[in-house]
Design an enzyme around this catalytic site. Structure first.
Site, PDB file in Angstrom:
ATOM      1  N   TYR A   1      24.495  -6.036 -54.478  1.00  0.00           N
ATOM      2  CA  TYR A   1      23.264  -6.818 -54.590  1.00  0.00           C
ATOM      3  C   TYR A   1      22.327  -6.518 -53.346  1.00  0.00           C
ATOM      4  O   TYR A   1      22.588  -6.474 -52.457  1.00  0.00           O
ATOM      5  CB  TYR A   1      23.395  -8.387 -54.571  1.00  0.00           C
TER       6      TYR A   1
ATOM      7  N   GLY B   1      16.297 -16.625 -66.990  1.00  0.00           N
ATOM      8  CA  GLY B   1      15.017 -17.175 -66.691  1.00  0.00           C
ATOM      9  C   GLY B   1      14.166 -17.362 -68.002  1.00  0.00           C
ATOM     10  O   GLY B   1      13.231 -18.127 -67.960  1.00  0.00           O
TER      11      GLY B   1
ATOM     12  N   SER C   1      13.955 -21.068 -68.819  1.00  0.00           N
ATOM     13  CA  SER C   1      12.948 -21.862 -67.897  1.00  0.00           C
ATOM     14  C   SER C   1      11.698 -21.407 -67.931  1.00  0.00           C
ATOM     15  O   SER C   1      10.886 -21.847 -66.985  1.00  0.00           O
ATOM     16  CB  SER C   1      13.385 -21.604 -66.328  1.00  0.00           C
TER      17      SER C   1
END
Length: 337
Positions: A69, A221, A224
């Site tokens: 990451y 997402g 959301s």
């Protein structure tokens, strides 16, 4: 699908959950740190650290990351956040993904020597002497899973790793890995929209006493209402976000949002609550990047869905179009075979 009913005390949802039969008891929601290092576009290190601190203050135990990451930057960020607070967190780390200097994905390397090399660098970047849960990020098609898990088991014996997990593995791989060393959890995408694990993988995990750390509970997402932020946001290349399918899916999400608004809560909270209600062995991994997002996610612990609400959400979610990754990435998922 079975729901925790309104007769259940909401506080039950906040009770610790067990990672497998041999793993630790953890807070029922984990904090996923991937988005704090650029995968969803620009991020703010100071706000990320505040979010990690707030999560720990609220009782969150598991911080989930990967050594790839941000090309290692995510581990360095977590090191800063955990300065003087290592005892408050359980570190869950994925490894094995190979990346080029341009950020490209080059495949997997989970050979025993590579496992130990990856861990050495992770321990250095995080500034710790052990990792609580260590897992290959994907199945390496060129390395028997027994070899990979055997190498991690050596690290357990040496004290550098406490527990072993898997990520996006299918039933045959899970059984073979578990035969080498107890697996405490499998990290896999699971949400109202992504439910393929229910057919084969979930029954096997329950049979073997292995937990699930469920990522993508907000479908990156989509649930959301989050919009892609530009070329650096990898979601722009995902089938569920792109083109006509993306437009139709956003309209479906608005229909789902109406169900949540009728209850006076956010759709994000209902989506997290839905995953929490599917079993005590499931721990949602929420990728909050801000304190506000974290607070909203943790609010799901006090929310108990009715059967009518859950059924309506599932009905609408069943109309969502597009795979969860592009064709190349889907081909790398042992869990989808």
């Amino acid at each position: 699908m079975t729901y925790i009913t309104s007769s259940s005390a909401p506080n039950d949802m906040a009770a610790p959950r067990q990672l497998g039969t041999t793993g630790p008891r953890v807070y029922p929601i984990a904090l996923g740190c991937m988005g704090m290092s650029g995968m969803y576009g620009a991020s703010d290190d100071a706000e990320s650290i505040r979010t990690i601190h707030e999560a720990l203050e609220r009782g969150v135990t598991v911080l989930d990351t990967g050594d790839f990451y941000g090309m290692g930057r995510n581990e360095l960020l977590i090191q800063r956040a955990l300065d003087g607070r290592r005892h408050d967190a359980l570190l869950s780390v994925k490894f094995g993904a190979l990346r080029g200097p341009d950020g490209s994905w080059l495949g997997m390397d989970t050979r025993p020597a590579a496992v130990k090399n990856a861990l050495a660098h992770t321990l250095t970047r995080l500034g710790v002497d052990h990792i609580d849960i260590y897992r290959p990020a994907r199945l390496d098609p060129h390395v028997p899973i027994e070899d990979t898990i055997g190498a991690i088991a050596d690290l357990v014996q040496a004290g550098y790793v406490r527990h072993i997990g898997l990520s996006e593995m299918g039933v045959d791989t899970i059984r073979r890995a578990h035969a080498v060393h107890p697996i405490v959890d499998v990290q896999i995408e699971y949400s109202l929209i992504t439910r393929t694990l229910e057919a084969k993988i979930l029954p096997v995990l329950r049979e073997l006493g292995i937990a699930i750390t469920a990522y993508g509970v907000l479908s990156r997402g989509l649930l959301s209402g989050s919009a892609t932020t530009g070329a650096s946001d990898f979601r722009a290349r995902l089938p569920r976000f792109a083109g006509e399918a993306g437009a139709r899916n956003r309209a479906l999400v608005e229909r789902m949002r109406a169900v949540a608004e009728a209850r006076g809560v956010s759709l994000s909270q209902m989506a997290v609550a839905w995953v929490l209600a599917q079993g005590r062995e499931i721990v949602p991994v929420v990728g909050a990047r801000t304190v506000v997002q974290l607070d909203e996610a943790l609010g799901a612990l006090g929310l108990v869905l009715t059967g009518e609400e859950g059924g309506r959400l599932e009905e609408i979610a069943g109309e969502v179009e597009g795979a969860r990754y592009d064709a190349h990435a889907m081909g790398m998922l042992d869990s989808e075979r």
